[in-house]
Design a protein around this motif. Structure first.
Motif: not given
Length: 183
Positions: A160-176
């Motif tokens: 959970f914590t690494s998933y959240q960190e990956i999404i935040k640091q790689d800006k995956i939401i903005m990419l999606l």
């Protein structure tokens, strides 16, 4: 030392994500009967022990404490609960002291990291002394189940914590969002 050196070049969040999946992979062990568990213990050659020790130090150098990652190996190796606690305690004390020396020599430390490392070493010593009185209350099978439960819970938390960190640091939401906008 290699793990501490590579921390400058490897994003530990991705390694933590992979470790989380490995820890969650212990779920089937929770449902094994104690009879099957006794038959699965095996003695590994000393070279395997050296390889396990290398990877413990390597991953710990990159991601921090990874003791739970190797619980499964200790449980499968056929060690008694007392041997596992003693092995883990010795590993943690020596590993964290060595990591402190390496981090300081590579300039990767802070006062906070120093205090955390010393605190972990001290806590390991205190817990290994106090566990002498608690450990006899648990059967070998219950001890193993608790170990597997701890691995799975830690895996879920780390995922959970690494998933959240990956999404935040790689800006995956903005990419999606951009992909969705284009479609």
């Amino acid at each position: 030392m290699l793990g501490a050196f590579l921390i400058k070049y490897i994003n530990p969040t991705y390694l933590q994500f992979i470790i989380a999946l490995f820890l969650i992979g212990n779920i089937p062990q929770l449902f094994k009967s104690s009879k099957n568990d006794e038959n699965s213990s095996k003695m590994y050659p000393k070279s395997i022990l050296a390889i396990i020790g290398f990877f413990a130090g390597f991953f710990s150098g990159i991601t921090g404490a990874v003791g739970l990652l190797f619980n499964r190996f200790y449980l499968k190796y056929g060690l008694t609960k007392e041997e596992i606690v003693a092995t883990r305690a010795a590993n943690e004390v020596f590993l964290h002291l060595i990591k402190l020396i390496i981090y300081i020599s590579l300039g990767l430390y802070s006062k906070t990291a120093l205090y955390i490392g010393l605190s972990i070493s001290l806590a390991t010593i205190v817990s290994s002394i106090s566990v002498r009185y608690i450990l006899p209350l648990f059967s070998e099978n219950l001890f193993k189940k608790i170990g597997y439960i701890a691995m799975v819970i830690s895996g879920v938390s780390l995922l959970f914590t690494s998933y959240q960190e990956i999404i935040k640091q790689d800006k995956i939401i903005m990419l999606l969002d951009k992909i969705h906008f284009i479609i």
